[in-house]
Design a protein around this motif. Sequence first.
Motif, short mmCIF file in Angstrom:
data_model
loop_
_atom_site.label_atom_id
_atom_site.label_comp_id
_atom_site.label_asym_id
_atom_site.label_seq_id
_atom_site.Cartn_x
_atom_site.Cartn_y
_atom_site.Cartn_z
N LYS A 1 -1.22 16.30 5.04
CA LYS A 1 -2.18 15.72 4.27
C LYS A 1 -1.96 14.70 3.18
O LYS A 1 -1.06 14.96 2.36
N LYS A 2 -2.88 13.87 3.14
CA LYS A 2 -2.72 12.53 2.65
C LYS A 2 -3.12 13.00 0.88
O LYS A 2 -4.14 13.34 0.78
N ILE A 3 -2.22 12.71 0.06
CA ILE A 3 -2.55 13.39 -1.33
C ILE A 3 -2.77 12.19 -2.52
O ILE A 3 -3.08 12.23 -3.20
N LEU A 4 -2.25 10.97 -1.89
CA LEU A 4 -2.45 9.84 -2.60
C LEU A 4 -2.43 8.59 -1.86
O LEU A 4 -1.55 8.30 -1.02
N LYS B 1 0.89 -1.12 -0.02
CA LYS B 1 -0.03 -0.10 0.07
C LYS B 1 0.94 1.13 -0.01
O LYS B 1 2.02 1.38 0.90
N LEU B 2 0.54 2.17 -0.96
CA LEU B 2 1.42 3.40 -1.00
C LEU B 2 0.61 4.46 -0.45
O LEU B 2 -0.62 4.70 -0.78
N GLU B 3 1.28 5.47 0.43
CA GLU B 3 0.58 6.54 0.78
C GLU B 3 1.57 7.67 0.80
O GLU B 3 2.81 7.62 0.80
N VAL B 4 1.07 8.89 0.04
CA VAL B 4 2.10 10.07 0.08
C VAL B 4 1.21 11.07 0.69
O VAL B 4 0.05 11.67 0.78
N PHE B 5 2.21 11.88 1.60
CA PHE B 5 1.81 13.06 2.42
C PHE B 5 2.57 14.13 1.92
O PHE B 5 3.80 14.21 1.61
N VAL C 1 6.79 9.58 1.64
CA VAL C 1 6.03 8.51 0.76
C VAL C 1 6.27 7.16 1.81
O VAL C 1 7.18 6.96 2.11
N ARG C 2 5.02 6.68 2.03
CA ARG C 2 5.01 5.49 2.84
C ARG C 2 4.49 4.21 2.09
O ARG C 2 3.46 4.26 1.48
#
Length: 87
Positions: free
Chosen positions: A45-48, A36-40, A71-72
Amino acid sequence: MTMMSQEIDKQSDEFKIVQNPSSTKLELTLPNSEVKLEVFDVLGKKILTKQLSGLTSTIDVSKWNNGVYLVRITSEAGTQTKRFVKQ
């Protein structure tokens, strides 16, 4: 006589951002094929959010504002966060 050897190769479990900084794409090399990719942004603020499958992935960042992003990546092995700079 007991011998304990714990050698853990963290490098093989880490994801890599191939080109950093970049102006057009966020290119990742992943340790697992299901993550799972998360971008802040810098304000948190989470943008993706995106499910990725495969050992490499490329995301178009050309429309993102210039700046620093976090990038998480989350997988069975755990969670890792790295900085990405959009120019």
